[in-house]
Design an enzyme around this catalytic site. Structure first.
Site, PDB file in Angstrom:
ATOM      1  N   CYS A   2      23.958 -58.163 -57.537  1.00 15.67           N
ATOM      2  CA  CYS A   2      23.248 -58.528 -58.752  1.00 15.67           C
ATOM      3  C   CYS A   2      21.798 -58.074 -58.679  1.00 15.67           C
ATOM      4  O   CYS A   2      21.393 -57.347 -57.778  1.00 15.67           O
ATOM      5  CB  CYS A   2      23.296 -60.049 -58.946  1.00 15.67           C
ATOM      6  SG  CYS A   2      24.967 -60.741 -58.885  1.00 15.67           S
ATOM      7  N   ASN A  72      21.508 -62.290 -54.779  1.00 18.08           N
ATOM      8  CA  ASN A  72      22.008 -60.920 -54.856  1.00 18.08           C
ATOM      9  C   ASN A  72      22.733 -60.611 -53.556  1.00 18.08           C
ATOM     10  O   ASN A  72      22.122 -60.675 -52.485  1.00 18.08           O
ATOM     11  CB  ASN A  72      20.837 -59.952 -55.059  1.00 18.08           C
ATOM     12  CG  ASN A  72      21.247 -58.490 -54.942  1.00 18.08           C
ATOM     13  OD1 ASN A  72      22.388 -58.140 -55.163  1.00 18.08           O
ATOM     14  ND2 ASN A  72      20.295 -57.646 -54.584  1.00 18.08           N
TER      15      ASN A  72
END
Length: 565
Positions: A2, A72
């Site tokens: 992400c 992430n």
């Protein structure tokens, strides 16, 4: 996989956060979210890989709503950690496991994680931000501290979009041109933008930043001081390798893998196909340029003929380079590795088109098993296959040369070989490759996983005596023996091939006009005083006339100009 972003402090601003989220949309095309409250803004772009439901979207709250996380990466051992945690889980995501682990164990949770990650957790009660990166820095985290505001993001351009002036860090650029350095782990090529080094955590509280190293590799290696027999290490490493690849197949979306003609790809191919029939049918991806001097396609096809994986061949042509370089530059934000990086980027584009959102590759074996030529030849050069220095100091102005600083790397071990391996793991080869590869995979909204950079594998291989790594002059000898049990000797014992594309030839011929255009742009730019333009042109003419043992210096100029336009 992400994109994360945030603004903490008096300058928190929803509109600015929305802009940061928009800039990073390519990193997470499936959804975006924001948290704006009490002096804190957190943003997230989601690429859905594990638990595809909306319940796993971020920013993600714990059950009390005290802690908010943006994350992430992937925690590969999240199922094992989940079984240790007494927590009322509401999703099947690794994000929730990570947050629960932090709530239970605090900073110590980092040592329990097997994964690639950068994340930030906001404590809405204590008004404190905690952020961390994985051991080797697979996933990025950049930040800027201005007056009473702290900004962070997954990409540099996001901080520029947040208002940080885009100005070059002249010392880093100078050292890049003179020594080929890409900066130290905390530096970037841009002024006032820093990166949190891999294996470090950061706290921001009361407008103060505190950073500490949580993964001390030198200390971890001491656990392996007791020498084991060759066969015992071989057996242990093989078992860990199987486990590492198995863990990285945890995904709720299709998985594929990248292959070249080298030993590392051979190992990946062999072990992927040991994991069961359903995995033996997954796509393998490779690139080629239709130049037999460089293409590894014949070796790849020989490997694939043994396992019968579907092979997706991706072609890079010279006519594509100019526009593709512009595109990749806009996503990289900093200098990258030339035409091989462009060719590699096309693999992720093809995978996304095929609906394959997770790819595995073979990064990390050379550094842990002493696979580079200069480990034994002691040339000192980080670029293989060249005889003359790949840098051209003579094309630089005295102003820039005086700013350059030769990098000095720590030498925590008594053994010179170990110190070279350590340098490449934490300061040179691995950090730059991980940055290049993170950006090109995320350009197309795909996730790249590095099974050979499982910290257990790296620590075990690194700590072995030299005779386990280099045997009778053969480098990565134990790894070759392991792979030869599954693939032919012609593959397992193939020599290392450092060049992958006809970059040198294309920059002389097909791309000559493109190179001259970039050189002329430099001459008429605000950075002309960084160069001796006459010498710059002479060097390129010499390159065209045959002084082209290396093309790296030509790529440096192109890359610099495109990034600074």
């Amino acid at each position: 996989m992400c994109g994360i972003s945030g603004i903490i402090g008096s300058g928190f601003n929803r509109d600015l956060l929305s802009k940061m989220i928009e800039i990073q949309q390519h990193r997470g095309p499936d959804s975006s979210g924001e948290y704006v409250r009490d002096g804190a803004c957190l943003g997230h772009n989601r690429l859905s890989i594990i638990d595809l439901s909306e319940a796993a979207n971020q920013p993600f709250f714990d059950t009390t709503e005290r802690y908010i996380i943006v994350f992430n990466g992937e925690i590969y051992n999240y199922l094992e950690l989940k079984s240790e945690l007494e927590y009322n889980f509401k999703t099947n995501s690794d994000t929730e496991v990570l947050l629960a682990a932090y709530i239970k164990w605090g900073k110590d949770c980092l040592h329990k994680l097997n994964g690639m990650f950068s994340f930030a957790i906001w404590d809405s009660t204590e008004k404190k931000l905690f952020a961390a990166r994985d051991r080797f820095g697979v996933k990025p985290l950049y930040y800027h501290h201005s007056e009473e505001t702290f900004y962070f993001a997954s990409e540099i351009k996001t901080l520029h979009a947040a208002g940080v002036q885009k100005a070059p860090n002249e010392k880093v650029w100078a050292s890049y041109f003179v020594y080929g350095s890409y900066g130290m782990p905390n530096e970037t090529f841009w002024k006032d933008i820093h990166q949190l080094p891999g294996g470090h955590w950061l706290e921001f509280e009361n407008n103060q930043i505190k950073i500490e190293k949580w993964y001390v590799f030198e200390e971890e290696i001491k656990k392996y001081q007791k020498k084991k027999s060759y066969d015992a290490v071989k057996s242990e490493y093989t078992a860990l390798l199987k486990d590492s690849i198995e863990l990285r197949f945890r995904s709720d979306v299709p998985v594929g893998f990248n292959v070249s003609g080298g030993l590392d790809s051979s190992a990946l191919l062999a072990f992927v196909n040991l994991l069961g029939k359903e995995k033996s049918n997954i796509n393998a991806y490779t690139f080629f340029t239709n130049d037999k001097r460089y293409d590894e396609l014949p070796w790849v096809e020989e490997m694939i003929s043994l396992t019968k994986n579907p092979l997706k061949r991706v072609l890079l042509q010279a006519k594509e380079v100019k526009e593709l370089a512009k595109k990749i530059n806009s996503y990289q934000d900093e200098p990258y590795g030339g035409l091989p990086t462009l060719a590699y980027s096309k693999i992720f584009q093809k995978a996304r088109e095929d609906g394959v959102l997770v790819l595995l590759d073979g990064q990390g074996m050379d550094e842990q098993w002493a696979g580079y030529d200069y480990y034994v030849k002691k040339t000192g050069s980080l670029i293989q296959g060249v005889n003359r220095s790949p840098f051209r100091k003579n094309v630089l102005s005295d102003y820039l040369i005086n700013l350059a600083e030769k990098p000095a790397y720590p030498k925590p071990f008594e053994d010179d070989l170990l110190n070279l391996q350590f340098r490449d793991l934490f300061y040179t080869k691995i950090p730059r490759a991980l940055r290049f590869n993170d950006r090109i995979s995320m350009t197309y909204g795909t996730e790249l996983r590095e099974p050979f950079l499982d910290y257990r594998l790296v620590e075990l291989a690194f700590s072995q005596p030299i005779e386990y790594k280099i045997k009778a002059g053969v480098q990565k000898s134990m790894l070759r023996e392991i792979v030869s049990e599954y693939l032919s000797d012609s593959i397992s014992y193939a020599p290392k091939r450092p060049l992958q594309t006809p970059q040198r030839e294309w920059l002389c011929k097909e791309l000559k006009d493109f190179v001259w255009q970039e050189i002329n742009d430099i001459e008429h730019s605000k950075f002309a005083n960084w160069f001796d333009i006459k010498s710059l042109k002479q060097e390129y003419n010499s390159f065209l006339e045959g002084d082209n043992d290396s093309s790296f210096h030509i790529w440096q100029w192109i890359n610099f100009n495109m990034l600074n336009k």
